[in-house]
Design a protein around this motif. Structure first.
Motif, PDB file in Angstrom:
ATOM      1  N   LYS A 132      -7.953 -11.313 -51.207  1.00  0.00           N
ATOM      2  CA  LYS A 132      -8.327 -12.247 -52.266  1.00  0.00           C
ATOM      3  C   LYS A 132      -9.966 -12.492 -52.235  1.00  0.00           C
ATOM      4  O   LYS A 132     -10.788 -12.286 -52.728  1.00  0.00           O
ATOM      5  CB  LYS A 132      -7.867 -13.364 -52.480  1.00  0.00           C
ATOM      6  N   SER A 138      -8.098  -8.990 -57.131  1.00  0.00           N
ATOM      7  CA  SER A 138      -7.375 -10.098 -58.181  1.00  0.00           C
ATOM      8  C   SER A 138      -5.983 -10.451 -57.887  1.00  0.00           C
ATOM      9  O   SER A 138      -5.412  -9.796 -56.834  1.00  0.00           O
ATOM     10  CB  SER A 138      -7.628  -9.580 -59.547  1.00  0.00           C
ATOM     11  N   GLY A 139      -5.406 -11.366 -58.416  1.00  0.00           N
ATOM     12  CA  GLY A 139      -4.014 -11.611 -58.159  1.00  0.00           C
ATOM     13  C   GLY A 139      -2.995 -10.651 -58.470  1.00  0.00           C
ATOM     14  O   GLY A 139      -2.219 -10.251 -57.959  1.00  0.00           O
TER      15      GLY A 139
END
Length: 172
Positions: A132, A138-139
């Protein structure tokens, strides 16, 4: 075996980069998996799973020789090895993570403190935090890369940040 992975990739440019990545990092990946699993067969399985994940996310890999790509490959491989380890042993153990190639920032002292704190975290948190905040995924991308759900990624990132904060507060 490379042909199987290449069949997962659509664009010829990505296929060429994957093939280069495969030959450059396959020994490193096996070494990383073996450090966790201590068995040839399990290590080969972990590397194979890691290559499948990398092939599915080849659009995220730009420069094969970069430190970022090397860290990306190492994290994916270690996570796959940890999954196999956890399945076999049914327990969660901490393993050292090598983050010596993290990008350098202006304040090396602060970076070293954060790097040391991340190394103290359980691998499941340190790997996600690295993906991250160091590699910038991104998630959703992390969920795709690791095979976790987006919700699980968010929860583990939150727990990882909390644990990291606690470690950093102790050191100050």
């Amino acid at each position: 075996m490379v042909a199987l992975y290449l069949s997962l990739i659509d664009k010829q440019e990505e296929k060429n980069r994957f093939e280069e990545l495969y030959y450059r990092y396959r020994n490193l990946m096996y070494y990383i998996a073996y450090q966790v699993l201590h068995q040839d067969r399990d290590s080969e399985d972990a590397v194979q799973e890691a290559f499948f994940r990398i092939a599915k996310n080849m659009d995220k890999v730009k420069d094969i020789a970069s430190t970022e790509t090397k860290n990306f490959v190492a994290i994916i491989t270690k996570r796959e090895a940890m999954k196999i380890y956890d399945k076999k042993k049914k327990r969660d153990e901490d393993f050292d993570v090598d983050l010596t190639n993290i990008k350098k920032h202006n304040s090396e002292n602060l970076v070293n403190e954060v790097k040391n704190a991340i190394e103290q975290l359980p691998y499941k948190f340190s790997s996600l935090l690295t993906l991250k905040y160091v590699l910038g995924y991104s998630g959703k991308e992390i969920a795709e890369i690791t095979g976790l759900t987006e919700t699980n990624v968010r929860q583990q990132l939150m727990c990882g940040r909390k644990k990291l904060s606690e470690i950093l507060e102790e050191d100050l």
